[in-house]
Motif scaffolding. Structure first.
Motif, PDB file in Angstrom:
ATOM      1  N   UNK A 209       0.883  -1.192   0.048  1.00 25.58           N
ATOM      2  CA  UNK A 209       0.056   0.073   0.021  1.00 25.58           C
ATOM      3  C   UNK A 209       0.941   1.367   0.040  1.00 25.58           C
ATOM      4  N   UNK A 210       0.807   2.003  -1.343  1.00 28.38           N
ATOM      5  CA  UNK A 210       1.780   3.148  -1.075  1.00 28.38           C
ATOM      6  C   UNK A 210       0.801   4.560  -1.140  1.00 28.38           C
ATOM      7  N   UNK A 211       0.985   5.468  -0.403  1.00 28.30           N
ATOM      8  CA  UNK A 211       0.260   6.653  -0.515  1.00 28.30           C
ATOM      9  C   UNK A 211       1.166   7.860  -1.161  1.00 28.30           C
ATOM     10  N   UNK A 212       0.809   7.760  -2.247  1.00 25.42           N
ATOM     11  CA  UNK A 212       1.886   8.563  -3.123  1.00 25.42           C
ATOM     12  C   UNK A 212       1.205  10.177  -3.154  1.00 25.42           C
ATOM     13  N   UNK A 213       0.768  10.885  -2.252  1.00 23.98           N
ATOM     14  CA  UNK A 213       0.138  12.107  -2.363  1.00 23.98           C
ATOM     15  C   UNK A 213       0.990  13.177  -2.812  1.00 23.98           C
ATOM     16  N   UNK A 214       2.510  12.994  -2.281  1.00 27.41           N
ATOM     17  CA  UNK A 214       3.396  13.809  -2.732  1.00 27.41           C
ATOM     18  C   UNK A 214       4.138  13.577  -3.818  1.00 27.41           C
ATOM     19  N   UNK A 221       7.528  11.029 -14.088  1.00 21.38           N
ATOM     20  CA  UNK A 221       6.879  12.135 -15.050  1.00 21.38           C
ATOM     21  C   UNK A 221       5.735  12.372 -14.656  1.00 21.38           C
ATOM     22  N   UNK A 222       5.306  12.291 -13.592  1.00 20.83           N
ATOM     23  CA  UNK A 222       3.976  12.924 -13.076  1.00 20.83           C
ATOM     24  C   UNK A 222       3.199  11.812 -12.798  1.00 20.83           C
ATOM     25  N   UNK A 223       3.324  10.539 -13.197  1.00 17.36           N
ATOM     26  CA  UNK A 223       2.485   9.257 -12.712  1.00 17.36           C
ATOM     27  C   UNK A 223       2.679   8.612 -11.310  1.00 17.36           C
ATOM     28  N   UNK A 224       4.033   9.240 -10.737  1.00 24.49           N
ATOM     29  CA  UNK A 224       3.956   8.974  -9.198  1.00 24.49           C
ATOM     30  C   UNK A 224       5.357   8.039  -9.246  1.00 24.49           C
ATOM     31  N   UNK A 225       5.413   7.709  -7.598  1.00 22.29           N
ATOM     32  CA  UNK A 225       6.503   7.124  -7.347  1.00 22.29           C
ATOM     33  C   UNK A 225       6.607   5.559  -7.864  1.00 22.29           C
ATOM     34  N   UNK A 226       5.524   5.042  -7.894  1.00 21.90           N
ATOM     35  CA  UNK A 226       5.635   3.598  -8.184  1.00 21.90           C
ATOM     36  C   UNK A 226       5.890   3.369  -9.584  1.00 21.90           C
ATOM     37  N   UNK A 227       5.492   4.273 -10.199  1.00 23.95           N
ATOM     38  CA  UNK A 227       5.747   4.568 -11.888  1.00 23.95           C
ATOM     39  C   UNK A 227       7.403   4.670 -11.933  1.00 23.95           C
ATOM     40  N   UNK A 235       2.392  -3.350  -6.996  1.00 22.43           N
ATOM     41  CA  UNK A 235       1.944  -2.602  -5.882  1.00 22.43           C
ATOM     42  C   UNK A 235       0.474  -2.777  -5.857  1.00 22.43           C
ATOM     43  N   UNK A 236      -0.310  -3.213  -4.777  1.00 15.56           N
ATOM     44  CA  UNK A 236      -1.658  -3.575  -4.541  1.00 15.56           C
ATOM     45  C   UNK A 236      -2.319  -2.298  -4.762  1.00 15.56           C
ATOM     46  N   UNK A 237      -2.023  -1.382  -3.683  1.00 14.49           N
ATOM     47  CA  UNK A 237      -2.816  -0.010  -3.503  1.00 14.49           C
ATOM     48  C   UNK A 237      -1.970   0.967  -4.017  1.00 14.49           C
ATOM     49  N   UNK A 254      -5.708   3.448  -7.065  1.00 12.79           N
ATOM     50  CA  UNK A 254      -5.566   2.812  -8.454  1.00 12.79           C
ATOM     51  C   UNK A 254      -5.271   1.404  -8.090  1.00 12.79           C
ATOM     52  N   UNK A 255      -5.759   0.320  -8.951  1.00 13.92           N
ATOM     53  CA  UNK A 255      -5.282  -0.964  -8.485  1.00 13.92           C
ATOM     54  C   UNK A 255      -6.043  -1.836  -9.330  1.00 13.92           C
TER      55      UNK A 255
END
Ligand SMILES: *Cc1c(COP(=O)(O)O)cnc(C)c1O
Length: 397
Positions: A209-214, A221-227, A235-237, A254-255
């Motif tokens: 579970x990754x909360x990527x608020x920041x 490139x905008x899509x976040x840390x997981x990307x 990543x499930x969540x 997103x999941x």
């Protein structure tokens, strides 16, 4: 009249906070929350907002919000599951899933609400949650609400996480075990060690579970840390907020399709709190189109972040270990940090002091949030003020 017990409680506790200097007085803005704000009757350079890409005042978003408001009204009129779901909400969720490269997504009224919703929809008292000790307050509250056993691990310490994952797994006490982390930690600007976290999760069969608020709008490139780490299918969540880089309000998970299907029938803020207003949803749709279509704002954000960091470092400030545009300026002593922030304010820079208990004792800092909307001139002016105040207070040689 009212309850005398309540009155006594409030009087005592407010007095205590005030005597300790911990009572936060809020400064209302007299303008939009852009790179320059008018506050306290004067214009100041704003280094305190989460409006990373400047989208909160982007004319394209404003137009979209106005048009959708004219067409659909100011309110959604009901919770999502009764009849508060407009086609706009569905479009937003499809677009978010596409942007995040997941099968599906579900939108909530805020990022905070997302964590209230998603954790307790899946975890319960027979489960355990491994939680980074510096996780955001809404993650902590979401974990508490689930009644799962909360097992904190040392901040980004992968040995500690592995040890605690192993103990939890081998204890046989828990049905499900989740690991939960911020993608980007907002007080220091460091990035979670997702490749290792995902590996440990694989090893011990943890839900991730990754909360990527920041991180959303900022990394990958905008899509976040997981990307950013190429882990979109691992990543499930993936939690994001629509209120920081996206500039509006709201949050999402997103999941996988089944996870989102489950959240739509089991997450309480989705079932029992009114849907996002149409104007906000339309503005979010436009923001995601802008992000997906061009990295211009993202690139400018990073350019400005790097520029401000270099400038502060060259002046001789301790700017910590940030890996993102978030730029702490670490002063140390709590009182001195407050005074530093107050002097910056007087000179025309709005940058908030962040002290214990938000950050560890003795690591008080003024946190700077450069955005894509700042110009070099604004940043130069801010740096000149930093230099002046730093020298005056004996922080700089
Ligand atoms: C800011 C933040 C939130 C809350 O998001 P809102 O959309 O403002 O409610 C949740 N999680 C983290 C990690 C955050 O930084």
């Amino acid at each position: 009249m009212g309850s005398s017990i309540l009155r006594q409680f409030l009087e005592e506790n407010l007095a205590e906070l005030k005597s300790k200097g911990l009572y936060n007085v809020i400064d209302p803005l007299e303008t939009a929350n852009g790179p320059i704000i008018k506050v306290g009757g004067k214009e100041r350079i704003n280094l305190s907002s989460n409006n990373y890409l400047g989208l909160a005042t982007d004319p394209r978003l404003i137009e979209a919000a106005v048009a959708a408001t004219r067409q659909y009204g100011v309110g959604a009129g009901a919770v999502r599951t009764i009849n508060g779901t407009l086609q706009l909400h569905v479009s937003l969720e499809q677009k978010l899933a596409h942007f995040k490269q997941t099968e599906a997504a579900i939108a909530y009224q805020s990022g905070f609400n997302c964590n209230m919703a998603a954790i307790s929809a899946v975890m319960d008292k027979q489960d355990a949650i491994l939680s980074d000790e510096l996780n955001h307050a809404s993650i902590i509250d979401g974990c508490r609400l689930s009644k799962a056993k909360i097992i904190p691990y040392k901040h980004s310490d992968m040995d500690d996480l592995r040890l605690k994952a192993k103990e939890a797994k081998q204890s046989g006490l828990y049905k499900k075990i989740m690991v939960i982390t911020d993608g980007v930690f907002s007080m220091d600007g460091d990035i979670a060690k997702l490749p290792e976290i995902v590996q440990i999760a694989d090893e011990f069969d943890l839900i991730t579970y990754v909360d990527d608020a920041h991180g959303s709008g900022v990394l990958g490139k905008g899509a976040g840390t997981v990307k950013h780490f190429g882990l979109s299918d691992k990543v499930d969540f993936q939690i994001g907020t629509l209120s920081k880089a996206i500039g509006v309000v709201g949050g999402y998970v997103a999941g996988k399709q089944e996870l989102i299907d489950w959240l739509k029938v089991r997450s309480r803020p989705f079932l029992f709190s009114t849907a996002l207003p149409p104007g906000d949803v339309a503005a979010c749709l436009t923001a995601i189109d802008i992000l997906a279509g061009s990295t211009e704002l993202h690139d400018r954000l990073w350019e400005n972040g790097t520029y401000l960091k270099q400038g502060l470092r060259q002046l001789g400030f301790d700017i910590g270990q940030s890996e993102t545009p978030i730029t702490p300026c670490i002063i140390g002593d709590e009182k001195q940090t407050q005074e530093f922030s107050r002097r910056l304010y007087e000179e025309g820079v709005y940058a908030k002091a962040i002290v214990f208990p938000t950050v560890p004792r003795g690591t008080g800092r003024v946190r700077n949030m450069p955005t894509a909307a700042h110009t070099k001139e604004m940043l130069d002016q801010a740096l000149a003020i930093y230099e002046k105040v730093g020298k005056e207070m004996g922080i700089l040689a």
